[in-house]
Design a protein around this motif. Sequence first.
Motif, PDB file in Angstrom:
ATOM      1  N   UNK A 251      91.450  52.997  24.822  1.00 54.20           N
ATOM      2  CA  UNK A 251      92.487  52.181  24.210  1.00 54.20           C
ATOM      3  C   UNK A 251      91.805  51.082  23.402  1.00 54.20           C
ATOM      4  N   UNK A 252      91.764  51.203  22.072  1.00 59.94           N
ATOM      5  CA  UNK A 252      91.056  50.229  21.237  1.00 59.94           C
ATOM      6  C   UNK A 252      91.604  48.812  21.331  1.00 59.94           C
ATOM      7  N   UNK A 253      92.798  48.645  21.874  1.00 64.89           N
ATOM      8  CA  UNK A 253      93.370  47.299  21.973  1.00 64.89           C
ATOM      9  C   UNK A 253      92.905  46.580  23.236  1.00 64.89           C
ATOM     10  N   UNK A 254      92.227  47.298  24.131  1.00 64.76           N
ATOM     11  CA  UNK A 254      91.757  46.695  25.381  1.00 64.76           C
ATOM     12  C   UNK A 254      90.234  46.609  25.390  1.00 64.76           C
ATOM     13  N   UNK A 255      89.717  45.771  26.281  1.00 66.14           N
ATOM     14  CA  UNK A 255      88.276  45.583  26.384  1.00 66.14           C
ATOM     15  C   UNK A 255      87.610  46.770  27.073  1.00 66.14           C
ATOM     16  N   UNK A 256      86.317  46.914  26.843  1.00 66.06           N
ATOM     17  CA  UNK A 256      85.543  47.954  27.506  1.00 66.06           C
ATOM     18  C   UNK A 256      85.536  47.711  29.010  1.00 66.06           C
ATOM     19  N   UNK A 257      85.803  48.765  29.771  1.00 64.30           N
ATOM     20  CA  UNK A 257      85.818  48.661  31.228  1.00 64.30           C
ATOM     21  C   UNK A 257      85.598  50.041  31.835  1.00 64.30           C
ATOM     22  N   UNK A 258      85.483  50.087  33.156  1.00 68.05           N
ATOM     23  CA  UNK A 258      85.299  51.360  33.851  1.00 68.05           C
ATOM     24  C   UNK A 258      86.445  52.314  33.539  1.00 68.05           C
ATOM     25  N   UNK A 259      87.650  51.766  33.399  1.00 65.39           N
ATOM     26  CA  UNK A 259      88.836  52.592  33.128  1.00 65.39           C
ATOM     27  C   UNK A 259      89.051  52.857  31.646  1.00 65.39           C
ATOM     28  N   UNK A 260      88.430  52.054  30.774  1.00 66.32           N
ATOM     29  CA  UNK A 260      88.723  52.143  29.343  1.00 66.32           C
ATOM     30  C   UNK A 260      87.492  52.559  28.548  1.00 66.32           C
ATOM     31  N   UNK A 261      86.995  53.739  28.827  1.00 65.35           N
ATOM     32  CA  UNK A 261      85.845  54.264  28.096  1.00 65.35           C
ATOM     33  C   UNK A 261      85.930  55.788  28.086  1.00 65.35           C
ATOM     34  N   UNK A 262      85.528  56.389  26.977  1.00 67.66           N
ATOM     35  CA  UNK A 262      85.468  57.850  26.874  1.00 67.66           C
ATOM     36  C   UNK A 262      84.229  58.226  26.074  1.00 67.66           C
ATOM     37  N   UNK A 263      83.773  59.460  26.229  1.00 69.27           N
ATOM     38  CA  UNK A 263      82.562  59.912  25.563  1.00 69.27           C
ATOM     39  C   UNK A 263      82.904  60.592  24.242  1.00 69.27           C
ATOM     40  N   UNK A 264      81.921  60.640  23.341  1.00 68.70           N
ATOM     41  CA  UNK A 264      82.168  61.147  21.985  1.00 68.70           C
ATOM     42  C   UNK A 264      81.563  62.540  21.792  1.00 68.70           C
ATOM     43  N   UNK A 265      80.257  62.638  21.640  1.00 70.64           N
ATOM     44  CA  UNK A 265      79.629  63.921  21.325  1.00 70.64           C
ATOM     45  C   UNK A 265      79.136  64.641  22.572  1.00 70.64           C
ATOM     46  N   UNK A 266      79.262  65.954  22.565  1.00 70.43           N
ATOM     47  CA  UNK A 266      78.726  66.803  23.630  1.00 70.43           C
ATOM     48  C   UNK A 266      78.076  68.029  22.999  1.00 70.43           C
ATOM     49  N   UNK A 267      77.282  68.738  23.792  1.00 71.64           N
ATOM     50  CA  UNK A 267      76.683  69.991  23.339  1.00 71.64           C
ATOM     51  C   UNK A 267      77.612  71.174  23.582  1.00 71.64           C
ATOM     52  N   UNK A 268      78.310  71.141  24.702  1.00 67.51           N
ATOM     53  CA  UNK A 268      79.076  72.318  25.134  1.00 67.51           C
ATOM     54  C   UNK A 268      80.575  72.204  24.890  1.00 67.51           C
ATOM     55  N   UNK A 269      81.042  71.032  24.495  1.00 64.65           N
ATOM     56  CA  UNK A 269      82.471  70.784  24.300  1.00 64.65           C
ATOM     57  C   UNK A 269      83.268  71.120  25.561  1.00 64.65           C
ATOM     58  N   UNK A 270      82.695  70.782  26.722  1.00 67.08           N
ATOM     59  CA  UNK A 270      83.375  71.033  27.989  1.00 67.08           C
ATOM     60  C   UNK A 270      83.737  69.704  28.649  1.00 67.08           C
ATOM     61  N   UNK A 271      84.778  69.731  29.467  1.00 65.57           N
ATOM     62  CA  UNK A 271      85.141  68.553  30.235  1.00 65.57           C
ATOM     63  C   UNK A 271      84.060  68.210  31.252  1.00 65.57           C
ATOM     64  N   UNK A 272      83.365  69.207  31.741  1.00 61.30           N
ATOM     65  CA  UNK A 272      82.278  68.957  32.692  1.00 61.30           C
ATOM     66  C   UNK A 272      81.206  68.068  32.075  1.00 61.30           C
ATOM     67  N   UNK A 273      80.836  68.346  30.823  1.00 59.43           N
ATOM     68  CA  UNK A 273      79.809  67.538  30.168  1.00 59.43           C
ATOM     69  C   UNK A 273      80.317  66.130  29.874  1.00 59.43           C
ATOM     70  N   UNK A 274      81.560  66.042  29.388  1.00 55.83           N
ATOM     71  CA  UNK A 274      82.130  64.712  29.121  1.00 55.83           C
ATOM     72  C   UNK A 274      82.189  63.884  30.403  1.00 55.83           C
TER      73      UNK A 274
END
Length: 395
Positions: A251-274
Amino acid sequence: MAPHHPSQFHYTPATSSHFHPNALFEEDWPSAAQVPSVTPNSTSNSQPDPSRVPTMPSTHFLSLARNPTIGSSTVTSTSTTADGLSGPVSVRRGVDTSTTSAADFDVDAKTGFMPTRSPIVTLPEELGEVWERVLSAAIEGGGLTLGQYVETQAQAEKNARWRKTVDEMPVLSIAPIRHSEVYLRRAHHVLTFILHFYIHSQLPLTGPGPHPPHRIPSCLAIPLTELSKELVMPPILTYADNVLYNWSLSDPTEALSVENVKMVNTFSNTQSERHFYLTSARIELRGVEALELMKSCMDEAFIGDRISLQRIVDYLRRLSTVIDDMAALLMAVRDECDPHEFYTQIRPWFNGWSPGAREWLFEGVDEEDQAKFARLSGPSAGQSSLIHALDIFLG
């Protein structure tokens, strides 16, 4: 990043070669017998004895000359983060060894070892047009297939076509981004992802060895080597590339936190890697409090009175709670990271050189650098500065 054994996600403990926070004071600080006692109301006209003034070892980092590249500058071109934010980027180059301020070592009070802003997702001008395009082609459309698991002609041809686009890249100069750590970090992320895609999408050689080394074309090897030297990093995928500089805000309107972060690039495009990357990112963010507690303990230790000792006990109790939370986050990696998927579709992309495997030949790189680069291993969560900080602090 990745463990090398399926038992669970281990890290390599710091060795005795690491600087111990008490070593300086034990060796160089005058003992109690050397320091004359002075009552609060006493006065003395004597001058301090220079021979008793504690000095730092010549090898200590604070005794080193200041980095001539220290300074601040603002990148005039506009950068865009994964959250859609844009604007000029203020950058700081070099390490100021005259200070122990956390900010001077890229440690933030709110984000720890994670950058304070979402990492940018696009390099400027020709670097973006070439390198970003090649990386996107590897990730999009289902991605590439690990060479060892290629089963169809279509998979083999897709890998070969992409590898040809890498071979045909021009040798680009890093001069436009040399003075921007923000862009250098992005370039390292992009080129090391391309490097590992390039190496591990190749079909394995058959027949008896020894086999020739993996050839890394100069259009990839030269700029990667140059920018790695600028960052004082190895020219290979690292924990920083996979985790610290590979995230955006949920959520770009909120600060970085344990709950508010996601990953961008992966090799396998799998949820396991993310989820695997996300686990490390969350541990880094939960560990921010641990960094503050360790700092507070050290501050109180310098005072050393009874109240300070009581505070240290309280800080250590709180630190144990934070470590328990970090351990719980680590174990939660099993919630969405399938072990079989991880070790067959994800982990092999991380691999660097390993004993008995083909060496990596960086074309266009001088022999001295080549000798250092040929046998580099890949990323590991043991590269986390947070884990080493805890290891050194707790002894």
